[in-house]
Design an enzyme around this catalytic site. Structure first.
Site, mmCIF file in Angstrom:
data_model
loop_
_atom_site.group_PDB
_atom_site.id
_atom_site.type_symbol
_atom_site.label_atom_id
_atom_site.label_comp_id
_atom_site.label_asym_id
_atom_site.label_seq_id
_atom_site.Cartn_x
_atom_site.Cartn_y
_atom_site.Cartn_z
ATOM 1 N N CYS A 9 -2.487 -50.093 -28.949
ATOM 2 C CA CYS A 9 -2.711 -51.451 -29.451
ATOM 3 C C CYS A 9 -3.557 -51.307 -30.724
ATOM 4 C CB CYS A 9 -3.355 -52.350 -28.394
ATOM 5 S SG CYS A 9 -5.052 -51.946 -27.946
ATOM 6 N N ARG A 15 -5.934 -54.377 -24.529
ATOM 7 C CA ARG A 15 -4.576 -54.233 -24.012
ATOM 8 C C ARG A 15 -4.192 -52.812 -23.632
ATOM 9 N NH1 ARG A 15 -1.555 -57.054 -28.877
ATOM 10 N NH2 ARG A 15 -3.253 -55.973 -29.959
ATOM 11 N N ASP A 118 -2.894 -60.264 -28.462
ATOM 12 C CA ASP A 118 -4.247 -59.711 -28.371
ATOM 13 C C ASP A 118 -5.205 -60.796 -27.867
ATOM 14 O OD1 ASP A 118 -6.602 -58.312 -28.626
ATOM 15 O OD2 ASP A 118 -6.300 -57.799 -30.733
#
Length: 145
Positions: A9, A15, A118
C-alpha cells in the site's frame, strides 16, 4: 505455487499490514508461504495504525510486531506474488520494476476488482469497511496459495 507474497500500500501502516497479518492468520503457523508487506511511501519504522491494530486484535490477530518498511526493487524481485491495494499502486510498482509486472495484481482481483481505499486519518467506520474488504480479498486468494 507462491512461496513469498508481498502486500503493498502507501504507508505500510494500515492496509498492507492488515492484509499481511490476515494472510498469516488464515494460512496458519505451519504454512510454507511467507507473507510480508511494504509501502510505496512507507512511514518507515512505524507500527500498525492504532485503529487498524485494534481491529486486528478484535479478530484475535496480533500485529504489534509490525514495522513499516519501504518498497524497493529487491523486495519485488524476491516476491513470487505482489498484491497491491489500488490500480495506481500496480502502475507505480510496475514502473519501479518492469520485470515484476507479471506477478503484480490487485488484492481484490478475485472479487469485484475494486481499489481498497486508504482509511488513514479517518474514523473507525472507515477502518471497519476497509478491514471487511481486505478480509474478503485475503480469503479469495487462499485457494491459490
Amino acid at each position: 505455487m507462491f512461496q513469498k507474497v508481498l502486500v503493498v500500500c502507501i504507508g505500510n501502516i494500515c492496509r498492507s499490514p492488515t492484509a499481511e497479518y490476515l494472510f498469516r492468520h488464515r494460512l496458519g503457523e505451519g504454512s510454507k508461504v511467507q507473507v510480508s508487506s511494504a509501502g510505496l511511501g512507507a512511514l518507515v519504522g512505524h507500527g500498525v495504525d492504532r485503529t487498524a491494530l485494534e481491529l486486528l486484535r478484535d479478530h484475535d490477530i496480533d500485529g504489534s510486531a509490525h514495522r513499516a518498511r519501504q518498497l524497493d526493487r529487491s523486495l519485488l524481485r524476491s516476491a513470487d506474488l505482489v498484491l497491491a491495494m489500488e490500480r495506481d499502486h500496480v502502475v507505480s510498482i510496475t514502473r519501479m520494476a518492469p520485470e515484476a509486472s507479471g506477478k503484480v495484481f490487485l488484492l481484490d482481483r478475485w472479487g469485484t476488482g475494486q481499489d481498497i481505499p486508504d482509511p488513514f486519518r479517518q474514523g473507525r467506520p472507515a477502518f471497519e469497511h476497509v478491514y471487511t474488504l481486505i478480509d474478503n480479498s485475503v480469503n479469495s486468494w487462499l485457494k491459490y496459495l
